[in-house]
Structures are given as structure tokens and as C-alpha cells.
Scaffold this active site. Structure first.
Site, PDB file in Angstrom:
ATOM      1  N   TYR A   1       0.839  -1.198   0.000  1.00 40.02           N
ATOM      2  CA  TYR A   1       0.000   0.000   0.000  1.00 40.02           C
ATOM      3  C   TYR A   1       0.877   1.252   0.000  1.00 40.02           C
ATOM      4  CZ  TYR A   1      -3.761   3.183   1.567  1.00 40.02           C
ATOM      5  OH  TYR A   1      -4.673   4.204   1.680  1.00 40.02           O
TER       6      TYR A   1
ATOM      7  N   GLU B   1       4.148   1.779  -0.582  1.00 31.55           N
ATOM      8  CA  GLU B   1       5.020   1.972  -1.745  1.00 31.55           C
ATOM      9  C   GLU B   1       4.202   2.091  -3.030  1.00 31.55           C
ATOM     10  OE1 GLU B   1       7.834   2.957  -1.269  1.00 31.55           O
ATOM     11  OE2 GLU B   1       9.087   1.696   0.000  1.00 31.55           O
TER      12      GLU B   1
ATOM     13  N   VAL C   1     -11.813   3.212  13.889  1.00 32.41           N
ATOM     14  CA  VAL C   1     -13.054   3.880  14.304  1.00 32.41           C
ATOM     15  C   VAL C   1     -14.238   2.926  14.156  1.00 32.41           C
ATOM     16  CG1 VAL C   1     -14.641   5.777  13.813  1.00 32.41           C
ATOM     17  CG2 VAL C   1     -12.172   6.202  13.802  1.00 32.41           C
TER      18      VAL C   1
ATOM     19  N   ASN D   1     -14.150  -0.382  13.956  1.00 36.76           N
ATOM     20  CA  ASN D   1     -14.002  -1.494  14.909  1.00 36.76           C
ATOM     21  C   ASN D   1     -14.508  -1.102  16.296  1.00 36.76           C
ATOM     22  OD1 ASN D   1     -12.909  -3.336  13.165  1.00 36.76           O
ATOM     23  ND2 ASN D   1     -10.980  -3.583  14.255  1.00 36.76           N
TER      24      ASN D   1
ATOM     25  N   GLN E   1       0.044   4.836  20.533  1.00 36.21           N
ATOM     26  CA  GLN E   1       0.229   5.348  19.172  1.00 36.21           C
ATOM     27  C   GLN E   1      -0.879   6.359  18.869  1.00 36.21           C
ATOM     28  OE1 GLN E   1      -1.012   2.341  19.926  1.00 36.21           O
ATOM     29  NE2 GLN E   1      -1.975   1.291  18.227  1.00 36.21           N
TER      30      GLN E   1
ATOM     31  N   PRO F   1       2.520   2.748  12.314  1.00 38.67           N
ATOM     32  CA  PRO F   1       3.109   4.055  12.645  1.00 38.67           C
ATOM     33  C   PRO F   1       2.805   4.470  14.089  1.00 38.67           C
ATOM     34  CG  PRO F   1       2.068   4.132  10.494  1.00 38.67           C
ATOM     35  CD  PRO F   1       1.687   2.815  11.100  1.00 38.67           C
TER      36      PRO F   1
ATOM     37  N   ARG G   1       0.909  10.170  14.099  1.00 41.29           N
ATOM     38  CA  ARG G   1       0.510  10.724  12.807  1.00 41.29           C
ATOM     39  C   ARG G   1      -0.384  11.932  13.028  1.00 41.29           C
ATOM     40  NH1 ARG G   1      -2.358   6.634   9.264  1.00 41.29           N
ATOM     41  NH2 ARG G   1      -0.281   5.903   8.725  1.00 41.29           N
TER      42      ARG G   1
HETATM   43  P1  NAD Z   1     -12.684   1.657   0.359  1.00 42.54           P
HETATM   44  O1  NAD Z   1     -11.987   0.351   0.439  1.00 42.54           O
HETATM   45  O2  NAD Z   1     -13.984   1.815   1.052  1.00 42.54           O
HETATM   46  O3  NAD Z   1     -12.876   2.098  -1.155  1.00 42.54           O
HETATM   47  C1  NAD Z   1     -12.021   1.717  -2.203  1.00 42.54           C
HETATM   48  C2  NAD Z   1     -12.870   1.451  -3.439  1.00 42.54           C
HETATM   49  O4  NAD Z   1     -11.994   1.128  -4.537  1.00 42.54           O
HETATM   50  C3  NAD Z   1     -13.827   0.277  -3.268  1.00 42.54           C
HETATM   51  O5  NAD Z   1     -15.081   0.593  -3.797  1.00 42.54           O
HETATM   52  C4  NAD Z   1     -13.159  -0.838  -4.070  1.00 42.54           C
HETATM   53  O6  NAD Z   1     -14.070  -1.816  -4.526  1.00 42.54           O
HETATM   54  C5  NAD Z   1     -12.513  -0.039  -5.184  1.00 42.54           C
HETATM   55  N1  NAD Z   1     -11.383  -0.713  -5.839  1.00 42.54           N
HETATM   56  C6  NAD Z   1     -10.352  -1.359  -5.239  1.00 42.54           C
HETATM   57  N2  NAD Z   1      -9.525  -1.839  -6.168  1.00 42.54           N
HETATM   58  C7  NAD Z   1     -10.029  -1.489  -7.391  1.00 42.54           C
HETATM   59  C8  NAD Z   1      -9.625  -1.719  -8.730  1.00 42.54           C
HETATM   60  N3  NAD Z   1      -8.511  -2.391  -9.019  1.00 42.54           N
HETATM   61  N4  NAD Z   1     -10.407  -1.230  -9.725  1.00 42.54           N
HETATM   62  C9  NAD Z   1     -11.546  -0.550  -9.437  1.00 42.54           C
HETATM   63  N5  NAD Z   1     -11.979  -0.323  -8.180  1.00 42.54           N
HETATM   64  C10 NAD Z   1     -11.223  -0.787  -7.170  1.00 42.54           C
HETATM   65  O7  NAD Z   1     -11.629   2.743   0.913  1.00 42.54           O
HETATM   66  P2  NAD Z   1     -11.821   4.301   1.216  1.00 42.54           P
HETATM   67  O8  NAD Z   1     -11.586   4.523   2.643  1.00 42.54           O
HETATM   68  O9  NAD Z   1     -13.055   4.811   0.584  1.00 42.54           O
HETATM   69  O10 NAD Z   1     -10.554   4.887   0.453  1.00 42.54           O
HETATM   70  C11 NAD Z   1     -10.677   5.414  -0.869  1.00 42.54           C
HETATM   71  C12 NAD Z   1      -9.336   5.948  -1.339  1.00 42.54           C
HETATM   72  O11 NAD Z   1      -8.843   6.943  -0.437  1.00 42.54           O
HETATM   73  C13 NAD Z   1      -8.242   4.878  -1.425  1.00 42.54           C
HETATM   74  O12 NAD Z   1      -7.458   5.114  -2.576  1.00 42.54           O
HETATM   75  C14 NAD Z   1      -7.415   5.102  -0.194  1.00 42.54           C
HETATM   76  O13 NAD Z   1      -6.081   4.724  -0.380  1.00 42.54           O
HETATM   77  C15 NAD Z   1      -7.538   6.610  -0.012  1.00 42.54           C
HETATM   78  N6  NAD Z   1      -7.355   6.962   1.407  1.00 42.54           N
HETATM   79  C16 NAD Z   1      -8.332   6.731   2.326  1.00 42.54           C
HETATM   80  C17 NAD Z   1      -8.112   7.049   3.648  1.00 42.54           C
HETATM   81  C18 NAD Z   1      -9.178   6.841   4.697  1.00 42.54           C
HETATM   82  O14 NAD Z   1      -8.901   7.122   5.879  1.00 42.54           O
HETATM   83  N7  NAD Z   1     -10.359   6.405   4.383  1.00 42.54           N
HETATM   84  C19 NAD Z   1      -6.890   7.592   4.052  1.00 42.54           C
HETATM   85  C20 NAD Z   1      -5.905   7.783   3.090  1.00 42.54           C
HETATM   86  C21 NAD Z   1      -6.148   7.484   1.755  1.00 42.54           C
HETATM   87  N1  UDP Z   2      -6.128  -0.292  15.850  1.00 44.18           N
HETATM   88  C1  UDP Z   2      -6.471  -0.770  17.093  1.00 44.18           C
HETATM   89  N2  UDP Z   2      -7.554  -1.591  17.185  1.00 44.18           N
HETATM   90  C2  UDP Z   2      -8.314  -1.932  16.123  1.00 44.18           C
HETATM   91  C3  UDP Z   2      -7.971  -1.416  14.847  1.00 44.18           C
HETATM   92  C4  UDP Z   2      -6.853  -0.611  14.751  1.00 44.18           C
HETATM   93  O1  UDP Z   2      -5.807  -0.479  18.098  1.00 44.18           O
HETATM   94  O2  UDP Z   2      -9.296  -2.659  16.293  1.00 44.18           O
HETATM   95  C5  UDP Z   2      -4.959   0.621  15.752  1.00 44.18           C
HETATM   96  C6  UDP Z   2      -3.959   0.281  14.667  1.00 44.18           C
HETATM   97  O3  UDP Z   2      -2.995  -0.641  15.147  1.00 44.18           O
HETATM   98  C7  UDP Z   2      -3.362   1.652  14.370  1.00 44.18           C
HETATM   99  C8  UDP Z   2      -4.537   2.605  14.580  1.00 44.18           C
HETATM  100  O4  UDP Z   2      -5.473   1.906  15.404  1.00 44.18           O
HETATM  101  O5  UDP Z   2      -2.366   1.962  15.320  1.00 44.18           O
HETATM  102  C9  UDP Z   2      -5.219   3.027  13.293  1.00 44.18           C
HETATM  103  O6  UDP Z   2      -5.521   1.852  12.566  1.00 44.18           O
HETATM  104  P1  UDP Z   2      -6.335   1.867  11.200  1.00 44.18           P
HETATM  105  O7  UDP Z   2      -6.298   0.480  10.671  1.00 44.18           O
HETATM  106  O8  UDP Z   2      -7.655   2.493  11.395  1.00 44.18           O
HETATM  107  O9  UDP Z   2      -5.526   2.863  10.259  1.00 44.18           O
HETATM  108  P2  UDP Z   2      -3.975   3.050   9.905  1.00 44.18           P
HETATM  109  O10 UDP Z   2      -3.124   2.122  10.704  1.00 44.18           O
HETATM  110  O11 UDP Z   2      -3.900   2.738   8.448  1.00 44.18           O
HETATM  111  O12 UDP Z   2      -3.704   4.455  10.252  1.00 44.18           O
END
Ligand code: NAD
Ligand code: UDP
Length: 325
Positions: free
Chosen positions: A149, A151, A192, A194, A213, A278, A281
Site C-alpha cells: 500500500y 510503496e 473507528v 471497529n 500510538q 506508525p 501521525r
Molecule cells: P474503500 O476500500 O472503502 O474504497 C475503495 C474502493 O476502490 C472500493 O469501492 C473498491 O471496490 C474499489 N477498488 C479497489 N480496487 C479497485 C480496482 N482495481 N479497480 C476498481 N476499483 C477498485 O476505501 P476508502 O476509505 O473509501 O478509500 C478510498 C481511497 O482513499 C483509497 O485510494 C485510499 O487509499 C484513499 N485513502 C483513504 C483514507 C481513509 O482514511 N479512508 C486515508 C488515506 C487514503
Molecule cells: N487499531 C487498534 N484496534 C483496532 C484497529 C486498529 O488499536 O481494532 C490501531 C492500529 O494498530 C493503528 C490505529 O489503530 O495503530 C489506526 O488503525 P487503522 O487500521 O484504522 O488505520 P492506519 O493504521 O492505516 O492508520
């Protein structure tokens, strides 16, 4: 004759948590929206409120394969975002990030359309600079469980800037920090969702590691506001721009707050910390403030209230109302 204020907009990943909110907002602004999704983590349920809208279309497609379509703007949200989901098939995650970005950039090059990339705070890895400004290059393990993810997203950023330098593609790059809100999947493993589901259903809240963290949580409506603002800037603004809420919580504080707000008696239990998790953040959002005049409006307590209400509905099997007139 076509109404020029009504754009035709492609949202890749439009059936996911963030993408479905974006599709709704763009429809609400009067645009035509084409959601492209392979439904890996997204669902038709997320689109139930808008699936029959006359300006909305759904196309089942995997963006790691080329796509030919005529649109005015492209938003790339396609990629599983929860660690549980992106680690399920790491090679596919990398293909989605890298090949998907390349195919959409080729499309945007041909169409001369703007293209937004949903990048991530994960490009900073386990940061040694705190809070994280856009100038920080990050501290990322290239061969660990999160690397597909982290990279993949870093490589997508490289592609965006190479297409911008080499082919003058009109890029917009947002680095999204942890975002939450209604329509997160109840089982997607993020903290959140969970904690709320655990608290509402009387199961123990699972803290990974010792809970010291930190993360900084942005409510989905704030996120969609700033993404549209960024897309509507002129071509001189490319990003990367940090997008998030700088209010920082330890994971233990978040667990306590959710327990209190749900009135839950669930105990807290501790589980092993996943590798490369991490330690801290928090976004430096000075750039978003200065260039876009944006800062988050929804405090964590208010956002959590909305999200808890949503999950109460989901757990009691309630239907979801259409927000689009
Ligand atoms: P999500 O998993 O709910 O949504 C991702 C969507 O992309 C899904 O509908 C999935 O079916 C679709 N998808 C996955 N692979 C695909 C492919 N190869 N072709 C077409 N569709 C595909 O996740 P989200 O939280 O809505 O995140 C959306 C975007 O925002 C992602 O790119 C994620 O990396 C980025 N992002 C989200 C967060 C967050 O906190 N939610 C934080 C940082 C970045
Ligand atoms: N985390 C946790 N309990 C859970 C799910 C996640 O303590 O049930 C922690 C996880 O290890 C991380 C933080 O909450 O430190 C945020 O996790 P999340 O998967 O939401 O996002 P990301 O790690 O990608 O920031």
C-alpha cells in the site's frame, strides 16, 4: 446543447466509503457522475441512494486494466484502504495503485482532463518528523506487510509528477489522513469502525499494542469539501497537499471516548501491534489553509456522534435514506 457547468466526472473507486460520498456530492452539484469500481471492498449498498439517479452510471471495471471513456474530470479513489483489505492480496493492491494510476493518467493525458489522486499519509510511513509537512519524504519499509500500500501509493505519486512534468497532465494530489464517517464498512478492520461496532455490540474494544500510538481523525464531509476545492483550483496548484484534521488522539483516548459516547460497558483488551504500525501521525495543514482557505469544521465528538448513529442504524438493520433530491 450540453450545459457546460455540468461536467461529466469519473470517480474510480466510487462504490467505496469515500468514493460514494464524493459521487453523491458531485451529483448534488449538478454533474454527471460515472462510478468505476471492481467492487472488491465497495458495494452497491453504498450507492443505493443514488443508483437510480438519471445523471449517475456504474461501470464494473478493474482500473489495473486500461479504460477508454470520455469525461471532463477524473478522481482516483480506487484502492482498498484498510490494512486488513490491502494486505489480503498485496500484489493486486500494488497493481491497483501503480497500473491503475498509469491507466487513469493516460486517459487524462488524452482527454486533457484534470485528475485527482487519493494519496495517503502512509507515504510518510512511520514518521520521524511530527507533525508531517508535505516536504517530509517519509520513513517507509519497502519490504514489509504495509509496503504494497505505502510503496504503491508512493509510486503512484511519482507517476503523477512524471506525467505532469513530461506530458503536462493536469494533476491534483491530496494526501489523505485517517478519515471516518457513515458508510465505513462495519468489518473493514479500521479503528473507528471497529471500536464503534465493538462498543455497540457489547464486545471488547481491541487496542493493538499499548494504545499510545496516535492518529488524527477527519470527518468525511470535511474531506469531501477540501477535495472538491482542490480539484477546482487552477493548473498551477498540483499538491501534494495534506488533507486531514490535525486534532491528534492516542488510540487509548479514542477507545475511551467511544465507550463513553456509546454508554458501552465493553471492556478494553490488548492485542499485538501489527508490524510497522506508525507510532504517531498528525497532518501539518498549513498548505491547505493557505492555498485552499480550508480547515476542518467538524470536531471529533460531533463526527463520532454521526458515525455512531450510522452504525446503530446498520446494526439494527435499518435502511438508508437518499440524500440526493
Ligand atoms: P474503500 O476500500 O472503502 O474504497 C475503495 C474502493 O476502490 C472500493 O469501492 C473498491 O471496490 C474499489 N477498488 C479497489 N480496487 C479497485 C480496482 N482495481 N479497480 C476498481 N476499483 C477498485 O476505501 P476508502 O476509505 O473509501 O478509500 C478510498 C481511497 O482513499 C483509497 O485510494 C485510499 O487509499 C484513499 N485513502 C483513504 C483514507 C481513509 O482514511 N479512508 C486515508 C488515506 C487514503
Ligand atoms: N487499531 C487498534 N484496534 C483496532 C484497529 C486498529 O488499536 O481494532 C490501531 C492500529 O494498530 C493503528 C490505529 O489503530 O495503530 C489506526 O488503525 P487503522 O487500521 O484504522 O488505520 P492506519 O493504521 O492505516 O492508520
Amino acid at each position: 446543447m450540453r450545459d457546460l457547468s455540468c461536467k461529466k466526472i469519473l470517480v474510480a473507486g466510487g462504490a467505496g466509503f469515500l468514493g460514494s460520498h464524493l459521487c453523491e456530492r458531485l451529483l448534488g452539484e449538478g454533474h454527471e457522475v460515472i462510478c468505476v469500481d471492481n467492487f472488491f471492498t465497495g458495494s452497491k449498498e453504498n450507492l443505493r441512494a443514488i443508483e437510480k439517479h438519471p445523471r449517475f452510471e456504474i461501470l464494473r471495471h478493474d482500473i489495473s486494466c486500461p479504460l477508454s471513456i470520455e469525461v471532463d474530470e477524473i478522481y482516483n479513489f480506487a484502492c482498498p484502504a484498510s490494512p486488513l483489505h490491502y494486505q489480503y492480496d498485496p500484489i493486486q493492491t500494488m497493481k491497483t495503485s501503480v497500473l491503475g494510476a498509469m491507466h487513469l493518467l493516460e486517459l487524462s493525458k488524452r482527454l486533457r482532463s484534470k485528475i485527482f489522486q487519493a494519496s495517503t499519509s502512509e507515504v510518510y510511513g512511520d514518521p520521524t518528523v511530527h507533525p508531517q509537512p508535505e516536504e517530509y519524504w517519509g520513513n517507509v519499509n519497502p519490504i514489509g506487510f504495509r509496503s504494497c500500500y505505502d510503496e504503491g501509493k508512493r509510486c503512484a505519486e511519482t507517476l503523477f509528477f512524471d506525467y505532469w512534468r513530461q506530458s503536462a497532465v493536469r494533476i491534483k494530489l491530496g494526501r489523505i489522513f485517517n478519515t471516518y464517517g457513515p458508510r465505513m464498512h462495519p468489518n473493514d478492520g479500521r479503528v473507528v469502525s471497529n471500536f464503534i461496532v465493538q462498543a455497540l455490540s457489547g464486545q471488547p474494544l481491541t487496542i493493538y499494542g499499548d494504545g499510545t500510538q496516535t492518529r488524527s481523525f477527519c470527518y468525511v464531509d470535511d474531506l469531501i469539501d477540501v477535495i472538491i476545492k482542490l480539484m477546482n483550483t487552477d493548473d498551477s496548484i498540483t499538491g501534494p497537499i495534506n488533507i486531514g484534521n490535525p486534532t491528534e488522539y492516542t488510540i487509548s483516548e479514542l477507545a475511551e471516548q467511544i465507550r463513553e459516547m456509546t454508554g458501552s460497558r465493553s471492556p478494553i483488551i490488548y492485542k499485538p501491534l501489527p508490524s510497522d504500525d506508525p507510532k504517531q501521525r498528525r497532518p501539518d495543514i498549513s498548505k491547505a489553509k493557505a492555498l485552499l482557505g480550508w480547515q476542518p469544521k467538524v470536531g471529533v465528538e460531533q463526527g463520532l456522534r454521526e458515525t455512531i448513529a450510522y452504525f446503530e442504524g446498520v446494526l439494527s438493520g435499518e435502511g438508508l435514506e437518499s440524500p440526493i433530491p
